[in-house]
Scaffold this motif. Structure first.
Motif, PDB file in Angstrom:
ATOM      1  N   THR A  21       0.702  -1.160   0.059  1.00  0.00           N
ATOM      2  CA  THR A  21       0.014   0.113   0.053  1.00  0.00           C
ATOM      3  C   THR A  21       0.950   1.192  -0.007  1.00  0.00           C
ATOM      4  N   PRO A  22       0.291   2.252  -0.453  1.00  0.00           N
ATOM      5  CA  PRO A  22       1.045   3.498  -0.586  1.00  0.00           C
ATOM      6  C   PRO A  22       1.567   4.330   0.644  1.00  0.00           C
ATOM      7  N   VAL A  23       2.590   5.010   0.580  1.00  0.00           N
ATOM      8  CA  VAL A  23       2.736   6.199   1.756  1.00  0.00           C
ATOM      9  C   VAL A  23       2.776   7.428   0.958  1.00  0.00           C
ATOM     10  N   ILE A  24       1.916   8.177   1.578  1.00  0.00           N
ATOM     11  CA  ILE A  24       1.890   9.763   0.938  1.00  0.00           C
ATOM     12  C   ILE A  24       2.543  10.586   1.877  1.00  0.00           C
ATOM     13  N   ALA A  25       3.195  11.633   1.306  1.00  0.00           N
ATOM     14  CA  ALA A  25       3.916  12.731   2.235  1.00  0.00           C
ATOM     15  C   ALA A  25       2.808  14.145   2.378  1.00  0.00           C
ATOM     16  N   VAL A  26       2.392  14.381   3.635  1.00  0.00           N
ATOM     17  CA  VAL A  26       1.596  15.178   3.934  1.00  0.00           C
ATOM     18  C   VAL A  26       2.020  16.405   4.590  1.00  0.00           C
TER      19      VAL A  26
END
Length: 313
Positions: A21-26
């Motif tokens: 599953t993806p990891v997104i930078a926020v």
């Protein structure tokens, strides 16, 4: 005890069965919290939560009985077991409380599981499933308190470590404790693991305070996914051994975090899935300056109809 080698073995066994599953930078400012965040979107896993990782690892250990598999669940674990059973060509029987989300119950039936609704809480469904397993000989796939299940859930932490540029802290929602103990087993104290629970379901928090797992009263708005009455023995032992930090969040913070995920990121999480973020939103956990924080968004089996702005009167 579950350790890093168990998680490595689980990762090899479930490869090709589960998604990375993806990891997104926020930018935390977009969500009203300080610092930069990494969100791991486990709600994009098969069946909408991290649970297939543990279900597959348990079910792939050897030959499955002709009676298939049996599980008790608030909903997400049952979906994972039903999905894995269908993939492996065996029957699945899933016991859930009558309070389980209709969305989850409908999806269980759609995956071909025989669904039985019993009692108001997970503990009652678990007791009924245990009796039934004794009658049928089906393989029991526990929602959180089996080493194979915990090791499978630990692959979330293993992926996160490989996807990011380094993290200091990971925030994880806790129900029975399979996910937090899996992740804590993988990091083994090298990263701070923060266990997040609703104030009305302080399962791990109460156990750590008492020095042993204890039964608690279950209430509030996230019982369908975080409604375990008693923390698992593996989770309790792992939390004490690895120094897991325990914090509690208010129901209103769960609601706010869930709405922020949708309004700012178009991520449709369930309430339990938004619990880790709720610790930041409500101030239950306040990162230090420069602290690299990862948040596990662990489930998305929800009715999204209430995520938008309220209709005008």
């Amino acid at each position: 005890m579950v350790n890093r080698s168990d998680v490595e073995a689980a990762a090899a066994l479930v490869q090709g069965r589960v998604r990375e599953t993806p990891v997104i930078a926020v930018d935390g400012a977009d969500l009203g919290v300080p610092g930069q965040l990494s969100l791991k979107l486990e709600l994009h896993q098969h069946t909408g939560s991290f649970k297939p990782r543990g279900a597959f690892n348990r079910m792939l250990q050897g030959a499955l009985p002709s009676a298939g598999v049996i599980a008790a669940s608030g909903g997400n674990h049952g979906l994972a077991v039903a999905y894995a059973a269908r993939s492996l060509g065996v029957p699945a029987e899933v016991f859930v409380p009558v309070t389980s989300s209709p969305v989850k119950v409908q999806r269980l039936a759609g995956l071909g599981a025989q669904v039985r609704q019993v009692g108001q809480h997970y503990a009652e469904a678990l007791a009924a499933s245990t009796r039934r397993a004794g009658e049928t000989g089906a393989l029991v796939v526990h929602a959180y308190d089996q080493p194979e299940v915990v090791a499978g859930q630990g692959t979330v932490g293993r992926e996160l470590e490989r996807q990011g540029d380094g993290i200091d802290t990971v925030l994880v929602a806790v129900g029975g404790g399979g996910l937090v103990s899996g992740i804590a087993s993988w990091f083994d104290g090298s990263v701070r693991v923060v266990a997040v629970e609703p104030e009305q379901i302080p399962t791990l928090h109460s156990a750590l305070k008492a020095g042993r797992p204890v039964d608690i009263e279950v209430g509030g708005i996230a019982t369908d996914s975080l409604g375990a009455r008693r923390i698992g023995e593996i989770a309790f032992d792992t939390a004490r051994r690895t120094g897991v930090v325990s914090v509690l969040v208010r129901d209103e913070d769960l609601v706010r975090a869930r709405r922020l995920l949708w309004s700012e990121l178009r991520v449709a999480a369930e309430l339990g899935g938004a619990a880790a973020l709720a610790a930041l939103v409500g101030g239950a956990y306040v990162p230090q300056a420069g602290e690299r924080v990862a948040v596990i968004v662990c489930g998305g089996n929800t009715d999204p109809s209430d995520l938008g702005p309220a209709a005008p009167h």
